[in-house]
Design a protein around this motif. Sequence first.
Motif, PDB file in Angstrom:
ATOM      1  N   THR A  35       0.826  -1.207   0.000  1.00 17.76           N
ATOM      2  CA  THR A  35       0.000   0.000   0.000  1.00 17.76           C
ATOM      3  C   THR A  35       0.857   1.252   0.000  1.00 17.76           C
ATOM      4  O   THR A  35       0.409   2.305  -0.419  1.00 17.76           O
ATOM      5  N   HIS A  36       2.122   1.122   0.464  1.00 17.39           N
ATOM      6  CA  HIS A  36       3.044   2.254   0.511  1.00 17.39           C
ATOM      7  C   HIS A  36       4.376   1.848  -0.099  1.00 17.39           C
ATOM      8  O   HIS A  36       4.807   0.698   0.024  1.00 17.39           O
ATOM      9  N   CYS A  37       5.037   2.790  -0.731  1.00 16.68           N
ATOM     10  CA  CYS A  37       6.304   2.570  -1.425  1.00 16.68           C
ATOM     11  C   CYS A  37       7.377   2.099  -0.443  1.00 16.68           C
ATOM     12  O   CYS A  37       7.515   2.657   0.648  1.00 16.68           O
ATOM     13  N   GLU A  38       8.150   1.096  -0.847  1.00 15.89           N
ATOM     14  CA  GLU A  38       9.205   0.589   0.030  1.00 15.89           C
ATOM     15  C   GLU A  38      10.382   1.551   0.125  1.00 15.89           C
ATOM     16  O   GLU A  38      11.194   1.430   1.039  1.00 15.89           O
ATOM     17  N   ASP A  39      10.493   2.506  -0.789  1.00 17.93           N
ATOM     18  CA  ASP A  39      11.611   3.448  -0.759  1.00 17.93           C
ATOM     19  C   ASP A  39      11.266   4.753  -0.054  1.00 17.93           C
ATOM     20  O   ASP A  39      12.025   5.229   0.786  1.00 17.93           O
ATOM     21  N   CYS A  40      10.117   5.350  -0.403  1.00 13.81           N
ATOM     22  CA  CYS A  40       9.806   6.676   0.137  1.00 13.81           C
ATOM     23  C   CYS A  40       8.607   6.687   1.083  1.00 13.81           C
ATOM     24  O   CYS A  40       8.285   7.719   1.663  1.00 13.81           O
ATOM     25  N   GLU A  41       7.918   5.558   1.205  1.00  8.77           N
ATOM     26  CA  GLU A  41       6.759   5.423   2.090  1.00  8.77           C
ATOM     27  C   GLU A  41       5.540   6.240   1.658  1.00  8.77           C
ATOM     28  O   GLU A  41       4.589   6.376   2.417  1.00  8.77           O
ATOM     29  N   ASN A  42       5.546   6.789   0.442  1.00  9.72           N
ATOM     30  CA  ASN A  42       4.344   7.443  -0.084  1.00  9.72           C
ATOM     31  C   ASN A  42       3.341   6.373  -0.492  1.00  9.72           C
ATOM     32  O   ASN A  42       3.718   5.240  -0.820  1.00  9.72           O
ATOM     33  N   ALA A  43       2.064   6.725  -0.486  1.00  8.97           N
ATOM     34  CA  ALA A  43       1.024   5.770  -0.855  1.00  8.97           C
ATOM     35  C   ALA A  43       1.141   5.389  -2.324  1.00  8.97           C
ATOM     36  O   ALA A  43       1.440   6.224  -3.180  1.00  8.97           O
ATOM     37  N   ILE A  44       0.925   4.115  -2.610  1.00  3.19           N
ATOM     38  CA  ILE A  44       0.884   3.632  -3.990  1.00  3.19           C
ATOM     39  C   ILE A  44      -0.574   3.723  -4.431  1.00  3.19           C
ATOM     40  O   ILE A  44      -1.463   3.192  -3.751  1.00  3.19           O
ATOM     41  N   GLN A  49      -1.736  -0.525  -7.546  1.00  2.83           N
ATOM     42  CA  GLN A  49      -1.816  -1.709  -6.682  1.00  2.83           C
ATOM     43  C   GLN A  49      -2.568  -2.838  -7.375  1.00  2.83           C
ATOM     44  O   GLN A  49      -2.246  -4.010  -7.188  1.00  2.83           O
ATOM     45  N   ALA A  50      -3.567  -2.480  -8.186  1.00  3.26           N
ATOM     46  CA  ALA A  50      -4.391  -3.477  -8.852  1.00  3.26           C
ATOM     47  C   ALA A  50      -3.589  -4.325  -9.849  1.00  3.26           C
ATOM     48  O   ALA A  50      -4.010  -5.426 -10.198  1.00  3.26           O
ATOM     49  N   LEU A  51      -2.428  -3.836 -10.286  1.00  2.87           N
ATOM     50  CA  LEU A  51      -1.593  -4.604 -11.211  1.00  2.87           C
ATOM     51  C   LEU A  51      -0.988  -5.827 -10.539  1.00  2.87           C
ATOM     52  O   LEU A  51      -0.666  -6.808 -11.191  1.00  2.87           O
ATOM     53  N   GLY A  52      -0.828  -5.774  -9.230  1.00  2.00           N
ATOM     54  CA  GLY A  52      -0.293  -6.905  -8.475  1.00  2.00           C
ATOM     55  C   GLY A  52       1.220  -6.883  -8.397  1.00  2.00           C
ATOM     56  O   GLY A  52       1.909  -6.622  -9.377  1.00  2.00           O
ATOM     57  N   GLY A  53       1.739  -7.108  -7.212  1.00  5.49           N
ATOM     58  CA  GLY A  53       3.178  -7.209  -7.004  1.00  5.49           C
ATOM     59  C   GLY A  53       3.928  -5.893  -7.003  1.00  5.49           C
ATOM     60  O   GLY A  53       5.149  -5.887  -7.047  1.00  5.49           O
ATOM     61  N   MET A  54       3.233  -4.777  -6.932  1.00  7.68           N
ATOM     62  CA  MET A  54       3.892  -3.470  -6.954  1.00  7.68           C
ATOM     63  C   MET A  54       4.434  -3.147  -5.568  1.00  7.68           C
ATOM     64  O   MET A  54       3.743  -3.303  -4.563  1.00  7.68           O
ATOM     65  N   THR A  55       5.698  -2.708  -5.513  1.00  4.17           N
ATOM     66  CA  THR A  55       6.323  -2.385  -4.233  1.00  4.17           C
ATOM     67  C   THR A  55       6.813  -0.944  -4.167  1.00  4.17           C
ATOM     68  O   THR A  55       7.244  -0.499  -3.111  1.00  4.17           O
ATOM     69  N   ARG A  56       6.797  -0.238  -5.305  1.00  2.00           N
ATOM     70  CA  ARG A  56       7.272   1.152  -5.349  1.00  2.00           C
ATOM     71  C   ARG A  56       6.265   2.027  -6.069  1.00  2.00           C
ATOM     72  O   ARG A  56       5.548   1.570  -6.951  1.00  2.00           O
ATOM     73  N   CYS A  57       6.277   3.323  -5.707  1.00  2.66           N
ATOM     74  CA  CYS A  57       5.482   4.296  -6.455  1.00  2.66           C
ATOM     75  C   CYS A  57       6.160   4.511  -7.811  1.00  2.66           C
ATOM     76  O   CYS A  57       7.306   4.097  -8.019  1.00  2.66           O
ATOM     77  N   PRO A  59       7.470   7.239  -9.377  1.00  4.61           N
ATOM     78  CA  PRO A  59       8.766   7.932  -9.402  1.00  4.61           C
ATOM     79  C   PRO A  59       9.918   7.069  -8.872  1.00  4.61           C
ATOM     80  O   PRO A  59      10.998   7.040  -9.472  1.00  4.61           O
ATOM     81  N   CYS A  60       9.696   6.360  -7.779  1.00  8.86           N
ATOM     82  CA  CYS A  60      10.759   5.524  -7.216  1.00  8.86           C
ATOM     83  C   CYS A  60      11.072   4.340  -8.130  1.00  8.86           C
ATOM     84  O   CYS A  60      12.231   3.952  -8.281  1.00  8.86           O
ATOM     85  N   GLN A  61      10.065   3.774  -8.772  1.00 12.21           N
ATOM     86  CA  GLN A  61      10.297   2.663  -9.702  1.00 12.21           C
ATOM     87  C   GLN A  61      11.102   3.145 -10.904  1.00 12.21           C
ATOM     88  O   GLN A  61      11.998   2.451 -11.377  1.00 12.21           O
ATOM     89  N   SER A  62      10.821   4.355 -11.371  1.00 12.17           N
ATOM     90  CA  SER A  62      11.584   4.918 -12.493  1.00 12.17           C
ATOM     91  C   SER A  62      13.045   5.077 -12.125  1.00 12.17           C
ATOM     92  O   SER A  62      13.941   4.748 -12.910  1.00 12.17           O
TER      93      SER A  62
END
Length: 70
Positions: A35-44, A49-57, A59-62
């Motif tokens: 529910t929150h980014c593992e790097d910056c803790e901002n909400a995803i 989230q509906a894509l499944g397996g997302m761990t970063r927002c 910007p952080c994923q980029s």
Amino acid sequence: MVCPFDRAQALEQRQRDQAIAAQLASARPSGPSRTHCEDCENAIPAARQALGGMTRCVPCQSIFERGGQR
């Protein structure tokens, strides 16, 4: 005689096709998303989230995909 521009274009297209095929063959994340980014803790966002397996927002994923360079 084949034009050098035609050969270059064919090579570029072949490399592009290989890059696309490699990306499509790579494993996609699966399972529940965070529910929150593992790097910056901002909400995803819920749509991400509906894509499944997302761990970063996004910007952080980029940044992660570029190798951590800002």
